[in-house]
Design a protein around this motif. Structure first.
Motif, PDB file in Angstrom:
ATOM      1  N   GLY A  99      -3.229 -45.998 -41.626  1.00 65.77           N
ATOM      2  CA  GLY A  99      -2.593 -45.863 -40.628  1.00 65.77           C
ATOM      3  C   GLY A  99      -2.217 -46.723 -39.403  1.00 65.77           C
ATOM      4  O   GLY A  99      -1.681 -47.897 -39.656  1.00 65.77           O
ATOM      5  N   GLY A 100      -1.983 -46.025 -38.222  1.00 68.87           N
ATOM      6  CA  GLY A 100      -0.605 -47.390 -37.233  1.00 68.87           C
ATOM      7  C   GLY A 100      -2.421 -47.759 -36.239  1.00 68.87           C
ATOM      8  O   GLY A 100      -1.124 -48.577 -35.697  1.00 68.87           O
ATOM      9  N   TYR A 101      -3.385 -48.010 -36.616  1.00 66.65           N
ATOM     10  CA  TYR A 101      -4.728 -49.256 -35.584  1.00 66.65           C
ATOM     11  C   TYR A 101      -4.610 -50.361 -36.238  1.00 66.65           C
ATOM     12  O   TYR A 101      -4.871 -50.666 -36.916  1.00 66.65           O
ATOM     13  N   ALA A 102      -2.660 -50.614 -36.359  1.00 70.55           N
ATOM     14  CA  ALA A 102      -2.710 -52.053 -37.111  1.00 70.55           C
ATOM     15  C   ALA A 102      -1.567 -53.044 -36.647  1.00 70.55           C
ATOM     16  O   ALA A 102      -0.703 -51.671 -35.797  1.00 70.55           O
ATOM     17  N   GLU A 103      -1.237 -54.353 -36.883  1.00 76.47           N
ATOM     18  CA  GLU A 103      -0.050 -54.993 -35.991  1.00 76.47           C
ATOM     19  C   GLU A 103       0.893 -54.937 -36.627  1.00 76.47           C
ATOM     20  O   GLU A 103       2.800 -55.038 -36.344  1.00 76.47           O
ATOM     21  N   TYR A 104       0.666 -54.586 -38.134  1.00 76.22           N
ATOM     22  CA  TYR A 104       1.609 -54.181 -39.269  1.00 76.22           C
ATOM     23  C   TYR A 104       1.581 -52.642 -39.702  1.00 76.22           C
ATOM     24  O   TYR A 104       0.336 -52.719 -40.254  1.00 76.22           O
ATOM     25  N   LEU A 105       2.919 -52.098 -40.389  1.00 74.35           N
ATOM     26  CA  LEU A 105       2.991 -50.784 -41.391  1.00 74.35           C
ATOM     27  C   LEU A 105       3.664 -50.363 -42.155  1.00 74.35           C
ATOM     28  O   LEU A 105       4.867 -50.628 -41.645  1.00 74.35           O
ATOM     29  N   ARG A 106       3.448 -50.457 -43.596  1.00 78.15           N
ATOM     30  CA  ARG A 106       4.279 -50.354 -44.637  1.00 78.15           C
ATOM     31  C   ARG A 106       4.695 -48.811 -44.586  1.00 78.15           C
ATOM     32  O   ARG A 106       3.164 -47.956 -45.089  1.00 78.15           O
ATOM     33  N   VAL A 107       4.823 -47.725 -44.693  1.00 77.45           N
ATOM     34  CA  VAL A 107       5.763 -46.888 -44.469  1.00 77.45           C
ATOM     35  C   VAL A 107       6.260 -45.766 -45.842  1.00 77.45           C
ATOM     36  O   VAL A 107       7.863 -47.434 -45.556  1.00 77.45           O
ATOM     37  N   PRO A 108       6.062 -44.908 -46.358  1.00 76.33           N
ATOM     38  CA  PRO A 108       7.519 -44.551 -47.381  1.00 76.33           C
ATOM     39  C   PRO A 108       8.761 -44.086 -45.815  1.00 76.33           C
ATOM     40  O   PRO A 108       8.241 -43.498 -45.081  1.00 76.33           O
ATOM     41  N   ALA A 109      10.129 -44.480 -45.883  1.00 75.23           N
ATOM     42  CA  ALA A 109      11.005 -44.119 -44.691  1.00 75.23           C
ATOM     43  C   ALA A 109      11.098 -42.786 -44.867  1.00 75.23           C
ATOM     44  O   ALA A 109      12.003 -42.521 -43.174  1.00 75.23           O
ATOM     45  N   ASP A 110      10.437 -42.324 -45.593  1.00 78.49           N
ATOM     46  CA  ASP A 110      10.815 -40.535 -45.497  1.00 78.49           C
ATOM     47  C   ASP A 110      10.087 -39.756 -44.190  1.00 78.49           C
ATOM     48  O   ASP A 110      10.374 -38.875 -43.255  1.00 78.49           O
ATOM     49  N   TRP A 111       8.795 -41.045 -43.586  1.00 74.98           N
ATOM     50  CA  TRP A 111       7.975 -40.425 -42.860  1.00 74.98           C
ATOM     51  C   TRP A 111       8.654 -41.264 -41.213  1.00 74.98           C
ATOM     52  O   TRP A 111       7.849 -40.876 -40.252  1.00 74.98           O
ATOM     53  N   ALA A 112       9.222 -41.312 -41.034  1.00 75.72           N
ATOM     54  CA  ALA A 112       9.936 -42.511 -40.501  1.00 75.72           C
ATOM     55  C   ALA A 112      11.629 -41.713 -39.516  1.00 75.72           C
ATOM     56  O   ALA A 112      11.852 -40.650 -40.244  1.00 75.72           O
ATOM     57  N   VAL A 113      10.929 -41.506 -38.141  1.00 77.73           N
ATOM     58  CA  VAL A 113      12.094 -40.321 -37.309  1.00 77.73           C
ATOM     59  C   VAL A 113      12.901 -42.138 -36.599  1.00 77.73           C
ATOM     60  O   VAL A 113      12.220 -42.847 -35.215  1.00 77.73           O
ATOM     61  N   PRO A 114      13.952 -42.462 -36.085  1.00 78.41           N
ATOM     62  CA  PRO A 114      14.676 -43.033 -35.704  1.00 78.41           C
ATOM     63  C   PRO A 114      13.942 -42.892 -34.169  1.00 78.41           C
ATOM     64  O   PRO A 114      14.153 -41.732 -33.517  1.00 78.41           O
ATOM     65  N   LEU A 115      14.049 -44.092 -33.927  1.00 73.86           N
ATOM     66  CA  LEU A 115      13.210 -43.859 -31.325  1.00 73.86           C
ATOM     67  C   LEU A 115      14.099 -43.407 -31.335  1.00 73.86           C
ATOM     68  O   LEU A 115      15.757 -44.018 -30.887  1.00 73.86           O
ATOM     69  N   PRO A 116      14.576 -42.307 -30.292  1.00 71.75           N
ATOM     70  CA  PRO A 116      15.409 -41.696 -29.692  1.00 71.75           C
ATOM     71  C   PRO A 116      16.396 -42.929 -28.464  1.00 71.75           C
ATOM     72  O   PRO A 116      14.511 -43.739 -27.833  1.00 71.75           O
ATOM     73  N   ASP A 117      17.631 -42.439 -28.460  1.00 71.61           N
ATOM     74  CA  ASP A 117      17.765 -43.742 -27.629  1.00 71.61           C
ATOM     75  C   ASP A 117      16.879 -43.456 -25.941  1.00 71.61           C
ATOM     76  O   ASP A 117      16.840 -44.401 -25.268  1.00 71.61           O
ATOM     77  N   ASN A 118      16.645 -42.365 -25.631  1.00 72.45           N
ATOM     78  CA  ASN A 118      15.627 -42.495 -24.662  1.00 72.45           C
ATOM     79  C   ASN A 118      14.658 -42.701 -23.789  1.00 72.45           C
ATOM     80  O   ASN A 118      13.605 -42.023 -23.011  1.00 72.45           O
ATOM     81  N   LEU A 119      13.748 -42.957 -25.021  1.00 74.27           N
ATOM     82  CA  LEU A 119      12.556 -42.922 -25.126  1.00 74.27           C
ATOM     83  C   LEU A 119      11.956 -44.855 -25.567  1.00 74.27           C
ATOM     84  O   LEU A 119      13.086 -45.561 -26.423  1.00 74.27           O
ATOM     85  N   GLY A 120      11.142 -45.099 -25.359  1.00 73.55           N
ATOM     86  CA  GLY A 120      10.897 -46.878 -25.980  1.00 73.55           C
ATOM     87  C   GLY A 120       9.279 -46.337 -26.430  1.00 73.55           C
ATOM     88  O   GLY A 120       8.798 -45.314 -26.486  1.00 73.55           O
ATOM     89  N   PRO A 121       9.019 -47.671 -26.398  1.00 68.59           N
ATOM     90  CA  PRO A 121       7.389 -47.233 -27.303  1.00 68.59           C
ATOM     91  C   PRO A 121       6.378 -46.615 -26.756  1.00 68.59           C
ATOM     92  O   PRO A 121       6.359 -45.714 -27.335  1.00 68.59           O
ATOM     93  N   TYR A 122       6.881 -47.043 -25.791  1.00 61.74           N
ATOM     94  CA  TYR A 122       5.655 -46.813 -24.037  1.00 61.74           C
ATOM     95  C   TYR A 122       5.071 -45.140 -24.574  1.00 61.74           C
ATOM     96  O   TYR A 122       4.434 -44.229 -24.944  1.00 61.74           O
ATOM     97  N   GLN A 123       6.706 -44.678 -24.367  1.00 57.38           N
ATOM     98  CA  GLN A 123       6.854 -43.522 -23.888  1.00 57.38           C
ATOM     99  C   GLN A 123       6.135 -42.810 -25.617  1.00 57.38           C
ATOM    100  O   GLN A 123       6.074 -41.708 -25.068  1.00 57.38           O
ATOM    101  N   ALA A 124       6.890 -43.184 -25.989  1.00 58.43           N
ATOM    102  CA  ALA A 124       7.254 -42.367 -27.877  1.00 58.43           C
ATOM    103  C   ALA A 124       5.550 -42.414 -27.917  1.00 58.43           C
ATOM    104  O   ALA A 124       5.095 -41.597 -28.712  1.00 58.43           O
ATOM    105  N   MET A 125       4.517 -43.462 -27.910  1.00 56.56           N
ATOM    106  CA  MET A 125       2.975 -42.887 -27.837  1.00 56.56           C
ATOM    107  C   MET A 125       2.660 -42.802 -26.703  1.00 56.56           C
ATOM    108  O   MET A 125       1.120 -42.045 -27.297  1.00 56.56           O
ATOM    109  N   ALA A 126       2.974 -42.368 -25.983  1.00 58.06           N
ATOM    110  CA  ALA A 126       2.435 -41.649 -24.554  1.00 58.06           C
ATOM    111  C   ALA A 126       2.522 -39.641 -25.256  1.00 58.06           C
ATOM    112  O   ALA A 126       1.510 -39.061 -24.669  1.00 58.06           O
ATOM    113  N   LEU A 127       3.408 -39.993 -25.921  1.00 58.29           N
ATOM    114  CA  LEU A 127       4.059 -38.457 -26.454  1.00 58.29           C
ATOM    115  C   LEU A 127       3.121 -38.319 -27.625  1.00 58.29           C
ATOM    116  O   LEU A 127       2.246 -37.099 -27.621  1.00 58.29           O
ATOM    117  N   GLY A 128       3.665 -38.817 -28.337  1.00 62.61           N
ATOM    118  CA  GLY A 128       2.796 -38.784 -29.730  1.00 62.61           C
ATOM    119  C   GLY A 128       2.568 -37.868 -29.925  1.00 62.61           C
ATOM    120  O   GLY A 128       2.747 -36.866 -29.680  1.00 62.61           O
TER     121      GLY A 128
END
Length: 331
Positions: A99-128
């Motif tokens: 999972g995500g409690y690490a400095e690096y994460l290797r995952v299937p690309a099918d699991w990833a969603v592009p970060l929307p333009d109006n969100l930064g990493p902080y906001q995205a994980m404040a939502l999570g």
């Protein structure tokens, strides 16, 4: 190259242990991406997994954390390139996959969603996962015909991550929201983030008859058990209940009366296995029309990976309000 990760173990005799460890970085396989993480978050499920209080992981050892956001540094999939920012929540994270409690994460690309333009990493994980789950509940309820004029939305477990974000999201979408909490000192907080009414847990009278007085247009339930059963008896005709949590138990003792006489709908919300197309749509909505207006108020604090054990204990004791972020990479 090595990196830090919060690893969860179970011995052959069933003994649980978890701690920070150094891991060796490996290249992504075909169809995978490697992410330099920025933030994760703490969810109730993470606390259960990290302390061994719940049977969450199916494989051991694993890195904990069901949320992650960061930058792609290697890609073996044409949909992503180096430098792309992505969100990964749910799927097999901290279940069958690191999972995500690490400095690096290797995952299937099918699991990833592009970060929307109006969100930064902080906001995205404040939502999570919490914000995604609340937004998915709103989306499913409205797709099922829920409208503000049908009456107030009752949110149980309202000071938790999902509950807090549900209060704020439904308020922002034009609904009157009644928040239910067992924390009497948090009424002002719930009103700040959008509740028009706050009820103490003891004030929530749901009765015991197959049908009680219909009071709520719909509900978002983070509790389950007898609370969820009681909600089915008190929802107005054609209203929906989004079932999300099970803190009060997994059993549901009710009758068919609310469903066949009032047309009440019980909608299960499974954020972990949400189809990718719908997942992308919900994240786009969280960046635009559903973006919470009080996200900064809902974030309680930001911690580092080493502080996870103490936060897990707080969460399981019911001492956490709103969202806690984890800064995974120290720049």
């Amino acid at each position: 190259m090595s990196y830090r990760a919060f690893r969860i173990h179970r011995s052959k005799t069933g003994e649980h242990s978890a701690a920070m460890e150094q891991r060796e970085l490996t290249d992504p396989a075909e169809g995978e991406i490697l992410i330099r993480t920025r933030f994760s978050s703490v969810n109730y499920k993470d606390a259960l997994a990290g302390t061994g209080s719940g049977k969450i992981l199916r494989d051991f050892p694993l890195t904990g954390g069901i949320d992650s956001c960061g930058d792609v540094i290697q890609s073996r999939d044409d949909r992503f390139k180096e430098g792309d920012q992505v969100i990964v929540t749910g799927y097999g994270l901290s279940f069958t996959h690191d999972g995500g409690y690490a400095e690096y994460l290797r995952v299937p690309a099918d699991w990833a969603v592009p970060l929307p333009d109006n969100l930064g990493p902080y906001q995205a994980m404040a939502l999570g996962t919490a914000g995604f789950t609340a937004a998915l509940a709103l989306h499913r309820m409205e797709s099922n015909g829920q409208q503000p004029e049908m009456g107030p939305i009752l949110v149980t477990g309202a000071t938790g991550g999902v509950g807090s974000l549900a209060v704020n999201l439904f308020h922002g979408a034009g609904y009157a929201v009644t928040a239910v909490t067992g924390k009497d000192d948090q009424h002002d907080y719930l009103k700040l983030i959008g509740a028009s009414q706050v009820l103490s847990r003891d004030e929530l009278q749901l009765g015991s008859h197959p049908l009680e007085k219909a009071r709520w247009g719909g509900a978002v339930d983070n509790v389950g058990g007898e609370t969820l059963a009681g909600l089915t008896r008190t929802i107005k005709p054609w209203g929906s209940i989004a079932a999300i949590g099970l803190a009060a138990g997994i059993e549901l003792n009710t009758t068919v009366m609310p469903f066949i006489l009032r047309g009440v709908s019980l909608l299960g919300i499974n954020s972990a296995d949400c189809p990718h197309a719908l997942r992308s749509k919900i994240w786009q909505r969280l960046a635009t029309d559903l973006h919470p207006k009080h996200l900064d108020d809902i974030v309680d604090r930001v911690i580092h990976l080493e502080q996870l054990p103490e936060v897990f204990d707080e969460m399981l004791k019911g001492e956490v309000r709103g969202r806690i972020l984890v800064q995974t990479m120290m720049d």
